[in-house]
Design a protein around this motif. Structure first.
Motif, PDB file in Angstrom:
ATOM      1  N   ALA A 400       0.836  -1.196   0.000  1.00 24.62           N
ATOM      2  CA  ALA A 400       0.000   0.000   0.000  1.00 24.62           C
ATOM      3  C   ALA A 400       0.871   1.246   0.000  1.00 24.62           C
ATOM      4  O   ALA A 400       1.944   1.278   0.597  1.00 24.62           O
ATOM      5  N   ASN A 401       0.387   2.270  -0.673  1.00 24.43           N
ATOM      6  CA  ASN A 401       1.031   3.579  -0.704  1.00 24.43           C
ATOM      7  C   ASN A 401       0.414   4.408   0.423  1.00 24.43           C
ATOM      8  O   ASN A 401      -0.643   4.997   0.260  1.00 24.43           O
ATOM      9  N   MET A 402       1.084   4.440   1.563  1.00 28.67           N
ATOM     10  CA  MET A 402       0.510   5.065   2.754  1.00 28.67           C
ATOM     11  C   MET A 402       0.814   6.552   2.870  1.00 28.67           C
ATOM     12  O   MET A 402       0.216   7.236   3.694  1.00 28.67           O
ATOM     13  N   ASP A 403       1.773   7.052   2.095  1.00 26.12           N
ATOM     14  CA  ASP A 403       2.165   8.453   2.261  1.00 26.12           C
ATOM     15  C   ASP A 403       1.976   9.295   1.008  1.00 26.12           C
ATOM     16  O   ASP A 403       2.485  10.415   0.920  1.00 26.12           O
ATOM     17  N   GLY A 404       1.222   8.767   0.024  1.00 25.19           N
ATOM     18  CA  GLY A 404       0.833   9.576  -1.122  1.00 25.19           C
ATOM     19  C   GLY A 404       1.903   9.816  -2.164  1.00 25.19           C
ATOM     20  O   GLY A 404       1.806  10.770  -2.939  1.00 25.19           O
ATOM     21  N   LYS A 405       2.913   8.967  -2.242  1.00 19.81           N
ATOM     22  CA  LYS A 405       3.949   9.098  -3.267  1.00 19.81           C
ATOM     23  C   LYS A 405       3.300   8.907  -4.640  1.00 19.81           C
ATOM     24  O   LYS A 405       2.787   7.829  -4.963  1.00 19.81           O
ATOM     25  N   VAL A 406       3.313   9.946  -5.460  1.00 19.35           N
ATOM     26  CA  VAL A 406       2.595   9.910  -6.736  1.00 19.35           C
ATOM     27  C   VAL A 406       3.130   8.796  -7.629  1.00 19.35           C
ATOM     28  O   VAL A 406       4.336   8.683  -7.858  1.00 19.35           O
ATOM     29  N   GLY A 407       2.221   7.958  -8.105  1.00 18.16           N
ATOM     30  CA  GLY A 407       2.575   6.892  -9.037  1.00 18.16           C
ATOM     31  C   GLY A 407       2.905   5.572  -8.391  1.00 18.16           C
ATOM     32  O   GLY A 407       2.859   4.535  -9.053  1.00 18.16           O
ATOM     33  N   ALA A 408       3.249   5.574  -7.090  1.00 16.37           N
ATOM     34  CA  ALA A 408       3.649   4.329  -6.426  1.00 16.37           C
ATOM     35  C   ALA A 408       2.426   3.552  -5.971  1.00 16.37           C
ATOM     36  O   ALA A 408       1.442   4.129  -5.503  1.00 16.37           O
ATOM     37  N   CYS A 409       2.492   2.224  -6.102  1.00 15.86           N
ATOM     38  CA  CYS A 409       1.385   1.393  -5.633  1.00 15.86           C
ATOM     39  C   CYS A 409       1.665   0.823  -4.249  1.00 15.86           C
ATOM     40  O   CYS A 409       0.843   0.102  -3.690  1.00 15.86           O
ATOM     41  N   GLY A 410       2.834   1.130  -3.681  1.00 13.60           N
ATOM     42  CA  GLY A 410       3.167   0.656  -2.351  1.00 13.60           C
ATOM     43  C   GLY A 410       4.654   0.747  -2.110  1.00 13.60           C
ATOM     44  O   GLY A 410       5.385   1.403  -2.862  1.00 13.60           O
ATOM     45  N   PHE A 411       5.126   0.068  -1.068  1.00 15.51           N
ATOM     46  CA  PHE A 411       6.548   0.110  -0.746  1.00 15.51           C
ATOM     47  C   PHE A 411       6.921  -1.122   0.065  1.00 15.51           C
ATOM     48  O   PHE A 411       6.067  -1.836   0.585  1.00 15.51           O
ATOM     49  N   ASN A 412       8.215  -1.365   0.160  1.00 18.07           N
ATOM     50  CA  ASN A 412       8.754  -2.313   1.129  1.00 18.07           C
ATOM     51  C   ASN A 412      10.027  -1.703   1.693  1.00 18.07           C
ATOM     52  O   ASN A 412      10.767  -1.019   0.979  1.00 18.07           O
ATOM     53  N   SER A 413      10.262  -1.910   2.963  1.00 19.35           N
ATOM     54  CA  SER A 413      11.401  -1.282   3.630  1.00 19.35           C
ATOM     55  C   SER A 413      12.715  -1.738   3.015  1.00 19.35           C
ATOM     56  O   SER A 413      12.941  -2.930   2.805  1.00 19.35           O
ATOM     57  N   ARG A 414      13.614  -0.773   2.743  1.00 18.00           N
ATOM     58  CA  ARG A 414      14.960  -1.111   2.287  1.00 18.00           C
ATOM     59  C   ARG A 414      15.872  -1.447   3.456  1.00 18.00           C
ATOM     60  O   ARG A 414      16.920  -2.068   3.277  1.00 18.00           O
ATOM     61  N   GLU A 501      15.148   3.447  -5.171  1.00 13.85           N
ATOM     62  CA  GLU A 501      16.142   3.278  -4.116  1.00 13.85           C
ATOM     63  C   GLU A 501      15.562   3.463  -2.717  1.00 13.85           C
ATOM     64  O   GLU A 501      16.152   3.022  -1.730  1.00 13.85           O
ATOM     65  N   LEU A 502      14.397   4.106  -2.612  1.00 15.80           N
ATOM     66  CA  LEU A 502      13.762   4.299  -1.310  1.00 15.80           C
ATOM     67  C   LEU A 502      12.765   3.199  -0.974  1.00 15.80           C
ATOM     68  O   LEU A 502      12.158   3.226   0.096  1.00 15.80           O
ATOM     69  N   GLY A 503      12.596   2.247  -1.875  1.00 18.06           N
ATOM     70  CA  GLY A 503      11.697   1.135  -1.619  1.00 18.06           C
ATOM     71  C   GLY A 503      10.292   1.311  -2.147  1.00 18.06           C
ATOM     72  O   GLY A 503       9.455   0.422  -1.977  1.00 18.06           O
ATOM     73  N   TYR A 504       9.989   2.457  -2.791  1.00 21.27           N
ATOM     74  CA  TYR A 504       8.668   2.623  -3.404  1.00 21.27           C
ATOM     75  C   TYR A 504       8.571   1.717  -4.626  1.00 21.27           C
ATOM     76  O   TYR A 504       9.530   1.584  -5.394  1.00 21.27           O
ATOM     77  N   MET A 505       7.410   1.096  -4.798  1.00 19.93           N
ATOM     78  CA  MET A 505       7.206   0.195  -5.928  1.00 19.93           C
ATOM     79  C   MET A 505       6.193   0.784  -6.897  1.00 19.93           C
ATOM     80  O   MET A 505       5.209   1.402  -6.489  1.00 19.93           O
ATOM     81  N   TYR A 506       6.464   0.564  -8.174  1.00 15.90           N
ATOM     82  CA  TYR A 506       5.632   1.105  -9.234  1.00 15.90           C
ATOM     83  C   TYR A 506       5.185  -0.026 -10.143  1.00 15.90           C
ATOM     84  O   TYR A 506       5.997  -0.856 -10.559  1.00 15.90           O
ATOM     85  N   PHE A 507       3.896  -0.019 -10.423  1.00 19.24           N
ATOM     86  CA  PHE A 507       3.356  -1.039 -11.310  1.00 19.24           C
ATOM     87  C   PHE A 507       3.892  -0.801 -12.704  1.00 19.24           C
ATOM     88  O   PHE A 507       3.759   0.291 -13.253  1.00 19.24           O
ATOM     89  N   ARG A 508       4.521  -1.807 -13.262  1.00 18.56           N
ATOM     90  CA  ARG A 508       5.065  -1.647 -14.607  1.00 18.56           C
ATOM     91  C   ARG A 508       4.070  -2.153 -15.638  1.00 18.56           C
ATOM     92  O   ARG A 508       3.478  -1.407 -16.384  1.00 18.56           O
ATOM     93  N   ASP A 509       3.862  -3.429 -15.704  1.00 20.92           N
ATOM     94  CA  ASP A 509       2.938  -3.999 -16.681  1.00 20.92           C
ATOM     95  C   ASP A 509       2.483  -5.363 -16.215  1.00 20.92           C
ATOM     96  O   ASP A 509       3.209  -6.078 -15.537  1.00 20.92           O
ATOM     97  N   ARG A 510       1.278  -5.694 -16.580  1.00 25.25           N
ATOM     98  CA  ARG A 510       0.807  -7.053 -16.408  1.00 25.25           C
ATOM     99  C   ARG A 510       1.654  -7.946 -17.309  1.00 25.25           C
ATOM    100  O   ARG A 510       2.167  -7.495 -18.331  1.00 25.25           O
ATOM    101  N   SER A 511       1.810  -9.210 -16.914  1.00 23.98           N
ATOM    102  CA  SER A 511       2.594 -10.125 -17.747  1.00 23.98           C
ATOM    103  C   SER A 511       2.091 -10.083 -19.183  1.00 23.98           C
ATOM    104  O   SER A 511       0.904 -10.200 -19.439  1.00 23.98           O
TER     105      SER A 511
END
Length: 649
Positions: A400-414, A501-511
Motif C-alpha cells: 500500500a502507498n501510505m504516504d501519497g507518493k505519486v505513481g507508487a502502488c506501495g513500498f517495502n522497507s529497504r 532506491e527508497l523502496g517505493y514500488m511502481y506497477f510496470r505492466d501485467r505479464s
C-alpha cells in the motif's frame, strides 16, 4: 491510541521479528546485507528518508497481526466479528442502497442475515456447501453471503456480466449446490443457461419475476421466504469455522482465460479490510461510497468490509455512473470513495460540474490509478489523499502507498526488508520464467530493475498464507519452490513492478503487456495513457501483434469512437509529437467501444486474438504506411501483402 513511533519503541527488535515470523538472525543479516551492499552514507540517507514511512507501515502491520492473533486465539470468524460491530452500533446506518434510497441499520442487516442463515439451514445445507450468488450489487447480496457464512455455507460470488459458457464454468468450478439470481439478470441468454443447469441444483430468484417466468426457470421466489424467516441468531455451525476456514469464493477477472475461483478465508477478508482501514487512516465516522461490483474484492472487502468490521456506513451503488458520482457523494455526505481501473479517468472526462468541488470526500482508495491521471484527479476534484494499493484477491504480497507518493502502488522497507518478506525477482519478460543463479535460487532485483513480485508462503501465518483456487492445478501454477532458500515456496503474482532506491514500488505492466519492437521495449500502459490523454480520456487498448517474418511484435491500438469522428491524419500528427517512432501504433482498430471487464480493466484477449485481420471484425482497421506517412484503411489485399512480406513495416 499509540502512534507508530511509541508502539515500535515499546517492542524490542527481537520481539518484532518473532511477531512477524522472521528470525532475529535472519532479519539482522538482511539489514546488515543492505548496509554492506550500500555505501554507508547512502544507507543512512535511505534510513533518514524512509524511517517515518517504515515505522507507520510497521505500526499498521502490527495492528493487523495482533488483531488476527487475538481473533484466531478466541476462535472468531467474520460473522462473530460482525456481531461485535452490531453491539457497538445497533442503530447506526450500515448499508444504504443508492438505487432506492433504502437504508439498513446494523441491527437490520444482522436480522436479515439471520433470516438467510435459517433459510439455508432449512434447505439442508451444511458447513462446506457452496451456493452461487448471481445478481447486481445491492445490500441483499451482503446479507446473503454473510447469512450463509453464519451456518458455514460458502458463497460463490459470480460476475453479473457473465453469460453462456463462462457463467456455467464459474458455477460449475465452485461445485455449487444452489444458485440465487437477481430477476434483473433473467434475460434471454441467462434464462437459457439457468434452464440447462443440473436438476439437482436448487434455484432461487430475488426480485420481481412472474409466476410463469419462475416456472420456466424452475426457480422459487426468495424474497417472501426471507421475509417470513426467523430473525434471531442461528445456532453455531458444526463443525465451527475459524479464521483460516473458507468464507466465500471471488473470481479472477478472466483477462487471460476463464475466471478462476479464488478462495477467500475469514482471515483474508479481515486482513484486506483492516489493512485498508489502518493504512489509509479511515475513521469510524467515515461514509464510504462503494460504486464497485460486490462480486469483486475491492467492492465487497475493501468497501463493505469497513462496514462489517469497523462500523462505517457504506453507500452501495448498483452500477458506477460517472455523471452521478459527485452528486451521490454530496447527497450521502460521503468522505471516502473507491476507484479501480479506469474510473478516475472516466471522471476526468466528464464536463466540469459545480458538484465536483462541493463534496466532503477527502480520501479515494483503490488500485490501477495511472500516474498521468493521479495529480490531475486530486487537483480538479479537491481530493486530499489517494490510497493506492496493489494486491490480487488471493495474493500474499499486497502493498500500500501510505504516504501519497505519486505513481507508487506501495513500498517495502529497504532497511529491514524481511519484516515483510516480499521481493522483486528477475524474470525473462518474454516467457515470465524465473531467472535462477548457480545455486538454483531466484535472483533479487536491484533498485530500478524490473522484476516479478513474489511473496514467501507460510501457511501458519495469516498474512503470508496462500489459499489458492478451487482448482488445485491452478493453485500449483502460482507457487514456485526453492526461491530464496532450499525447500521454501513463494506465491507468483504474475505482475512486473519496479522498486526505486527508497523502496517505493511502481506497477510496470501485467505479464505480456510489454512487447518488443524495433529493438525497443514498448510499455502498453505508458502508451495507453498518452493516447488516452490525446483523445480526451477515451478508452484505448494497446497491445502487440505478431507479423509473419518480422521480429518482435508490432504495436496496435484499439480506440473507442462512439461518434464516428476519429481522424487518422490529426491522430498521426499528434502521436508524432509525443511518441518515439517505435512506440507509435502500426495498426489502429476503431470501434464504438473497447471491451472492459466488470471492474473497468481493459479486456485485450479477443483483440489480441483477432489481430489486424479485417475478416475477423466489422471494426475499421488502419495500417501505418511509413513510406506514405499516413494511416491506410486495411482491406484483404493489404492484409495479404503484409503477412506475405510484400509490404514493409
Amino acid at each position: 491510541m499509540h502512534n507508530a513511533a511509541s508502539v515500535s519503541a515499546s517492542l524490542g527488535s527481537m520481539g518484532l521479528c518473532r511477531l512477524f515470523g522472521v528470525s532475529w538472525p535472519w532479519s539482522l543479516a538482511a539489514g546488515l546485507g543492505v548496509y554492506l551492499g550500500t555505501s554507508s552514507w547512502k544507507y543512512f540517507y535511505i534510513a533518514a528518508r524512509t524511517a517515518k514511512r517504515d515505522l507507520n507501515g510497521l505500526y499498521v502491520l502490527m495492528r493487523v497481526k495482533l488483531a488476527l492473533w487475538r481473533y484466531m486465539h478466541h476462535g472468531s470468524n467474520i460473522p462473530s466479528i460482525f456481531a461485535q460491530t452490531v453491539k457497538l452500533h445497533p442503530n447506526k446506518p450500515a448499508l444504504i442502497y443508492e438505487a432506492t434510497g433504502e437504508m439498513w441499520t446494523f441491527t437490520q442487516l444482522d436480522e436479515i442475515s439471520n433470516g438467510v442463515a435459517h433459510w439455508a439451514r432449512g434447505q439442508g445445507w451444511v458447513s462446506g456447501d457452496v451456493v452461487a450468488l448471481f445478481m447486481e450489487s445491492r445490500p441483499l447480496q451482503v446479507a446473503l453471503w454473510l447469512g450463509l457464512a453464519k451456518v458455514g455455507v460458502e458463497a460463490a460470488l459470480i460476475n453479473f456480466s457473465l453469460r453462456c459458457d463462462p457463467l456455467l464454468h464459474c458455477i460449475g468450478v465452485s461445485e455449487s449446490r444452489a444458485i440465487v439470481f437477481g430477476a434483473e439478470l433473467a434475460d434471454g441468454k441467462n434464462v437459457e443457461m439457468i434452464s440447462t443447469m443440473s436438476q439437482s441444483m436448487v434455484r432461487f430468484c430475488t426480485g420481481d419475476l412472474s409466476a410463469e417466468q419462475l416456472a420456466c426457470l424452475a426457480a422459487q421466489p426468495l424474497d417472501p421466504i426471507l421475509a417470513a424467516a426467523p430473525k434471531h441468531s442461528p445456532s453455531p455451525c458444526v463443525p465451527p469455522k475459524g479464521m483460516n476456514d473458507r468464507l466465500f469464493y471471488i473470481y479472477t477477472s478472466g483477462t487471460t482465460g476463464l475466471p478462476k475461483a479464488a478462495i477467500v478465508v475469514h482471515s483474508r477478508y479481515y486482513r484486506i479490510a483492516a489493512f485498508g482501514y489502518f493504512a489509509f487512516r479511515m475513521r469510524s465516522d467515515d461514509i464510504v461510497y462503494d460504486c464497485l461490483p460486490l462480486y469483486h474484492s475491492a467492492g465487497n472487502i475493501i468497501g463493505v468490509g469497513q462496514c462489517l468490521i469497523h462500523g462505517l456506513t457504506v453507500v452501495v451503488k448498483k452500477k458506477f455512473s460517472a455523471s452521478r458520482f459527485w452528486e451521490d457523494c454530496i447527497k450521502y455526505n460521503c468522505t471516502v470513495v473507491q476507484y479501480i481501473g479506469e474510473i478516475c479517468r472516466y471522471l476526468l472526462s466528464q464536463p466540469v460540474r459545480p458538484a465536483e468541488k462541493q463534496h466532503k470526500v477527502r480520501l479515494a482508495v483503490g488500485n490501477g490509478l495511472r500516474p498521468s491521471v493521479w495529480e490531475a484527479f486530486m487537483e480538479r476534484f479537491g481530493v486530499a489523499q489517494i490510497g493506492e494499493f496493489y494486491g490480487a484477491t488471493e495474493c500474499n504480497c499486497s502493498i500500500a502507498n501510505m504516504d501519497g507518493k505519486v505513481g507508487a502502488c506501495g513500498f517495502n522497507s529497504r532497511i529491514l526488508p524481511n519484516v515483510y518478506p516480499i521481493r522483486l525477482v528477475r524474470v525473462d519478460e518474454d516467457t515470465m520464467e524465473l531467472v535462477r543463479d548457480s545455486r538454483g535460487f531466484c535472483v533479487p532485483c536491484r533498485p530500478g530493475e524490473p522484476g516479478l513480485l513474489v511473496g514467501r508462503i507460510n501457511q501458519q501465518d495469516p498474512l503470508r498464507r496462500f489459499d489458492g483456487y478451487a482448482n488445485q492445478d491452478a493453485t500449483k501454477k502460482k507457487i514456485a519452490h526453492n526461491v530464496f532458500k532450499k525447500n521454501d515456496s513463494a506465491y507468483l503474482s504474475g505482475d512486473v513492478l519496479v522498486m526505486d532506491e527508497l523502496g517505493y514500488m511502481y506497477f510496470r505492466d501485467r505479464s505480456g503487456d510489454t512487447f518488443r519492437w524495433r529493438g525497443e521495449n514498448v510499455s502498453t500502459t505508458e502508451v495507453e495513457g498518452i493516447l488516452s490523454n490525446l483523445l480526451g480520456q477515451t478508452d484505448v487498448a494497446v497491445y502487440g501483434v505478431a507479423v509473419a517474418g518480422v521480429e518482435g511484435k508490432a504495436g496496435m491500438a484499439a480506440i473507442a469512437d462512439a461518434t464516428g469522428s476519429f481522424d487518422c491524419s490529426n491522430f498521426l500528427q499528434d502521436i508524432q509529437r509525443v511518441l518515439p517512432p517505435y512506440a507509435r501504433p502500426v495498426f489502429l482498430r476503431i470501434s464504438p467501444h473497447v471491451d472492459t471487464t466488470g471492474t473497468f480493466k481493459i479486456q485485450k484477449t479477443r483483440l489480441q486474438r483477432e489481430g489486424f485481420d479485417p475478416r475477423l471484425t466489422n471494426d475499421k482497421i488502419y495500417f501505418l504506411n511509413t513510406r506514405g506517412a499516413r494511416y491506410e484503411a486495411m482491406n484483404e489485399e493489404l492484409y495479404n501483402a503484409i503477412v506475405e512480406g510484400r509490404m514493409s513495416l
